[in-house]
Write a protein that holds these residues in place. Structure first.
Motif, PDB file in Angstrom:
ATOM      1  N   ILE A 116       0.825  -1.204   0.000  1.00  0.00           N
ATOM      2  CA  ILE A 116       0.000   0.000   0.000  1.00  0.00           C
ATOM      3  C   ILE A 116       0.861   1.255   0.000  1.00  0.00           C
ATOM      4  CG2 ILE A 116      -0.325   0.102   2.499  1.00  0.00           C
ATOM      5  CD1 ILE A 116      -3.015   0.859  -0.118  1.00  0.00           C
ATOM      6  N   HIS A 117       1.960   1.242   0.732  1.00  0.00           N
ATOM      7  CA  HIS A 117       2.845   2.415   0.766  1.00  0.00           C
ATOM      8  C   HIS A 117       3.424   2.676  -0.627  1.00  0.00           C
ATOM      9  CE1 HIS A 117       5.673   5.405   2.145  1.00  0.00           C
ATOM     10  NE2 HIS A 117       6.652   4.726   1.565  1.00  0.00           N
ATOM     11  N   HIS A 118       3.889   1.629  -1.265  1.00  0.00           N
ATOM     12  CA  HIS A 118       4.466   1.779  -2.606  1.00  0.00           C
ATOM     13  C   HIS A 118       3.407   2.236  -3.604  1.00  0.00           C
ATOM     14  CE1 HIS A 118       6.891   1.153  -6.153  1.00  0.00           C
ATOM     15  NE2 HIS A 118       5.921   0.422  -6.647  1.00  0.00           N
ATOM     16  N   TYR A 119       2.249   1.570  -3.599  1.00  0.00           N
ATOM     17  CA  TYR A 119       1.181   1.926  -4.542  1.00  0.00           C
ATOM     18  C   TYR A 119       0.734   3.369  -4.352  1.00  0.00           C
ATOM     19  CZ  TYR A 119       0.262  -2.803  -6.327  1.00  0.00           C
ATOM     20  OH  TYR A 119       0.348  -4.009  -6.949  1.00  0.00           O
ATOM     21  N   SER A 120       0.520   3.773  -3.103  1.00  0.00           N
ATOM     22  CA  SER A 120       0.008   5.122  -2.864  1.00  0.00           C
ATOM     23  C   SER A 120       1.041   6.168  -3.262  1.00  0.00           C
ATOM     24  CB  SER A 120      -0.424   5.300  -1.415  1.00  0.00           C
ATOM     25  OG  SER A 120       0.653   5.088  -0.543  1.00  0.00           O
ATOM     26  N   ARG A 121       2.307   5.944  -2.934  1.00  0.00           N
ATOM     27  CA  ARG A 121       3.361   6.889  -3.317  1.00  0.00           C
ATOM     28  C   ARG A 121       3.489   6.943  -4.834  1.00  0.00           C
ATOM     29  NH1 ARG A 121       8.497   6.761  -4.813  1.00  0.00           N
ATOM     30  NH2 ARG A 121       9.875   8.457  -4.238  1.00  0.00           N
ATOM     31  N   GLN A 122       3.543   5.778  -5.457  1.00  0.00           N
ATOM     32  CA  GLN A 122       3.746   5.729  -6.899  1.00  0.00           C
ATOM     33  C   GLN A 122       2.542   6.293  -7.658  1.00  0.00           C
ATOM     34  OE1 GLN A 122       4.013   1.892  -9.055  1.00  0.00           O
ATOM     35  NE2 GLN A 122       6.106   2.571  -9.496  1.00  0.00           N
ATOM     36  N   PHE A 123       1.333   5.938  -7.232  1.00  0.00           N
ATOM     37  CA  PHE A 123       0.153   6.462  -7.913  1.00  0.00           C
ATOM     38  C   PHE A 123       0.063   7.975  -7.747  1.00  0.00           C
ATOM     39  CE2 PHE A 123      -4.322   7.531  -8.490  1.00  0.00           C
ATOM     40  CZ  PHE A 123      -4.535   6.994  -9.754  1.00  0.00           C
ATOM     41  N   SER A 124       0.440   8.481  -6.574  1.00  0.00           N
ATOM     42  CA  SER A 124       0.457   9.932  -6.358  1.00  0.00           C
ATOM     43  C   SER A 124       1.421  10.609  -7.321  1.00  0.00           C
ATOM     44  CB  SER A 124       0.861  10.264  -4.922  1.00  0.00           C
ATOM     45  OG  SER A 124      -0.097   9.791  -4.021  1.00  0.00           O
ATOM     46  N   LEU A 125       2.607  10.038  -7.490  1.00  0.00           N
ATOM     47  CA  LEU A 125       3.568  10.578  -8.454  1.00  0.00           C
ATOM     48  C   LEU A 125       3.017  10.494  -9.873  1.00  0.00           C
ATOM     49  CD1 LEU A 125       7.011   9.170  -7.238  1.00  0.00           C
ATOM     50  CD2 LEU A 125       6.419  11.577  -7.520  1.00  0.00           C
ATOM     51  N   TYR A 126       2.428   9.352 -10.204  1.00  0.00           N
ATOM     52  CA  TYR A 126       1.864   9.131 -11.538  1.00  0.00           C
ATOM     53  C   TYR A 126       0.780  10.177 -11.835  1.00  0.00           C
ATOM     54  CZ  TYR A 126       0.012   6.468 -15.519  1.00  0.00           C
ATOM     55  OH  TYR A 126      -0.400   6.072 -16.768  1.00  0.00           O
TER      56      TYR A 126
ATOM     57  N   SER B 213       0.417  13.075 -10.318  1.00  0.00           N
ATOM     58  CA  SER B 213       1.050  14.394 -10.356  1.00  0.00           C
ATOM     59  C   SER B 213       1.670  14.682 -11.715  1.00  0.00           C
ATOM     60  CB  SER B 213       2.129  14.513  -9.278  1.00  0.00           C
ATOM     61  OG  SER B 213       1.553  14.422  -8.011  1.00  0.00           O
ATOM     62  N   MET B 214       2.322  13.691 -12.290  1.00  0.00           N
ATOM     63  CA  MET B 214       2.912  13.858 -13.610  1.00  0.00           C
ATOM     64  C   MET B 214       1.822  14.118 -14.651  1.00  0.00           C
ATOM     65  SD  MET B 214       6.110  13.742 -13.313  1.00  0.00           S
ATOM     66  CE  MET B 214       6.568  13.885 -11.604  1.00  0.00           C
ATOM     67  N   GLY B 215       0.624  13.662 -14.348  1.00  0.00           N
ATOM     68  CA  GLY B 215      -0.478  13.821 -15.284  1.00  0.00           C
ATOM     69  C   GLY B 215      -1.181  15.169 -15.215  1.00  0.00           C
ATOM     70  N   ILE B 216      -0.833  15.997 -14.239  1.00  0.00           N
ATOM     71  CA  ILE B 216      -1.525  17.290 -14.106  1.00  0.00           C
ATOM     72  C   ILE B 216      -1.307  18.149 -15.350  1.00  0.00           C
ATOM     73  CG2 ILE B 216      -1.579  19.476 -12.834  1.00  0.00           C
ATOM     74  CD1 ILE B 216      -1.097  17.798 -10.283  1.00  0.00           C
ATOM     75  N   PHE B 217      -0.065  18.313 -15.758  1.00  0.00           N
ATOM     76  CA  PHE B 217       0.239  19.122 -16.944  1.00  0.00           C
ATOM     77  C   PHE B 217      -0.353  18.483 -18.191  1.00  0.00           C
ATOM     78  CE2 PHE B 217       3.170  19.913 -20.553  1.00  0.00           C
ATOM     79  CZ  PHE B 217       2.873  21.255 -20.737  1.00  0.00           C
ATOM     80  N   THR B 218      -0.198  17.170 -18.305  1.00  0.00           N
ATOM     81  CA  THR B 218      -0.694  16.503 -19.507  1.00  0.00           C
ATOM     82  C   THR B 218      -2.224  16.484 -19.539  1.00  0.00           C
ATOM     83  OG1 THR B 218      -0.443  14.311 -18.478  1.00  0.00           O
ATOM     84  CG2 THR B 218       1.409  15.138 -19.761  1.00  0.00           C
ATOM     85  N   THR B 219      -2.853  16.441 -18.381  1.00  0.00           N
ATOM     86  CA  THR B 219      -4.312  16.524 -18.329  1.00  0.00           C
ATOM     87  C   THR B 219      -4.780  17.909 -18.765  1.00  0.00           C
ATOM     88  OG1 THR B 219      -4.467  14.840 -16.618  1.00  0.00           O
ATOM     89  CG2 THR B 219      -6.336  16.336 -16.823  1.00  0.00           C
ATOM     90  N   ALA B 220      -4.026  18.928 -18.410  1.00  0.00           N
ATOM     91  CA  ALA B 220      -4.380  20.284 -18.852  1.00  0.00           C
ATOM     92  C   ALA B 220      -4.345  20.374 -20.380  1.00  0.00           C
ATOM     93  CB  ALA B 220      -3.427  21.299 -18.225  1.00  0.00           C
ATOM     94  N   ILE B 221      -3.395  19.704 -21.004  1.00  0.00           N
ATOM     95  CA  ILE B 221      -3.335  19.664 -22.467  1.00  0.00           C
ATOM     96  C   ILE B 221      -4.607  19.013 -23.011  1.00  0.00           C
ATOM     97  CG2 ILE B 221      -2.143  18.642 -24.462  1.00  0.00           C
ATOM     98  CD1 ILE B 221       0.463  18.823 -22.769  1.00  0.00           C
ATOM     99  N   PHE B 222      -4.951  17.851 -22.448  1.00  0.00           N
ATOM    100  CA  PHE B 222      -6.134  17.099 -22.872  1.00  0.00           C
ATOM    101  C   PHE B 222      -7.401  17.933 -22.678  1.00  0.00           C
ATOM    102  CE2 PHE B 222      -9.144  14.285 -20.338  1.00  0.00           C
ATOM    103  CZ  PHE B 222     -10.015  14.052 -21.389  1.00  0.00           C
ATOM    104  N   TRP B 223      -7.611  18.454 -21.475  1.00  0.00           N
ATOM    105  CA  TRP B 223      -8.809  19.234 -21.194  1.00  0.00           C
ATOM    106  C   TRP B 223      -8.875  20.479 -22.068  1.00  0.00           C
ATOM    107  CZ3 TRP B 223      -9.165  19.327 -15.109  1.00  0.00           C
ATOM    108  CH2 TRP B 223      -9.654  18.102 -14.672  1.00  0.00           C
TER     109      TRP B 223
ATOM    110  N   LYS C  86       3.700  12.379 -21.203  1.00  0.00           N
ATOM    111  CA  LYS C  86       3.601  11.627 -19.946  1.00  0.00           C
ATOM    112  C   LYS C  86       4.531  10.426 -19.901  1.00  0.00           C
ATOM    113  CE  LYS C  86       0.303  10.252 -16.448  1.00  0.00           C
ATOM    114  NZ  LYS C  86       1.381   9.709 -15.679  1.00  0.00           N
ATOM    115  N   TYR C  87       4.701   9.743 -21.011  1.00  0.00           N
ATOM    116  CA  TYR C  87       5.603   8.591 -21.023  1.00  0.00           C
ATOM    117  C   TYR C  87       6.993   8.994 -20.525  1.00  0.00           C
ATOM    118  CZ  TYR C  87       8.949   5.162 -22.525  1.00  0.00           C
ATOM    119  OH  TYR C  87       9.992   4.271 -22.523  1.00  0.00           O
ATOM    120  N   HIS C  88       7.502  10.088 -21.037  1.00  0.00           N
ATOM    121  CA  HIS C  88       8.850  10.523 -20.658  1.00  0.00           C
ATOM    122  C   HIS C  88       8.922  10.960 -19.197  1.00  0.00           C
ATOM    123  CE1 HIS C  88      10.520  10.001 -24.618  1.00  0.00           C
ATOM    124  NE2 HIS C  88       9.431  10.576 -25.109  1.00  0.00           N
ATOM    125  N   LEU C  89       7.896  11.628 -18.713  1.00  0.00           N
ATOM    126  CA  LEU C  89       7.851  12.009 -17.302  1.00  0.00           C
ATOM    127  C   LEU C  89       7.780  10.779 -16.402  1.00  0.00           C
ATOM    128  CD1 LEU C  89       5.356  15.022 -17.478  1.00  0.00           C
ATOM    129  CD2 LEU C  89       7.824  15.143 -17.057  1.00  0.00           C
TER     130      LEU C  89
END
Length: 135
Positions: free
Chosen positions: A69-79, A81-91, A122-125
């Motif tokens: 759970i610690h790994h998943y939550s940390r990693q998903f949070s990072l994942y 977060s990396m998607g914030i900028f790319t989501t702005a592009i999409f939206w 996102k792939y590169h991030l």
């Protein structure tokens, strides 16, 4: 994995996540296509697409088999977060196409264009910050 296999997998997974995103948007917009429902549809679709894409990337692109759970939550949070900028592009593309043409077909075309650009970035991030050997 070869570069060709990586490109094919990543593209197929992006298409799957995009389909799930737009499918859930359509379900919500069938109920009502007013602006408040549009906002909810975009948010729900984005969340569904994010979760689907995370699982597929983790397992089949970056071959990350770490658990807990610690790994998943940390990693998903990072994942995410990396998607914030790319989501702005999409939206941005999706909303712009909707505002210009007031058509669900063109809204979805904008979404597809925005998601394609966003997934490339996102792939590169993700490779550098989320699924690196340090994470």
């Amino acid at each position: 994995m070869t570069l060709q296999t990586l490109i094919i997998r990543y593209t197929v997974f992006a298409v799957i996540a995009t389909f799930m995103n737009l499918f859930f948007q359509r379900i919500i917009l069938i109920i009502d296509n007013s602006f408040p429902y549009f906002v909810v549809a975009v948010a729900v679709g984005t969340l569904v697409g994010l979760v689907v894409k995370y699982y597929l990337d983790k397992r089949w692109i970056f071959f990350d088999h770490k658990k807990g759970i610690h790994h998943y939550s940390r990693q998903f949070s990072l994942y995410a977060s990396m998607g914030i900028f790319t989501t702005a592009i999409f939206w941005g593309f999706e909303t712009l196409f909707w505002l210009i043409w007031q058509s669900h077909f063109m809204r979805e075309m904008g979404a597809i264009i925005g998601l394609a650009i966003g997934y490339g970035v996102k792939y590169h991030l993700d490779k550098r910050y989320v699924f690196s050997n340090d994470s």
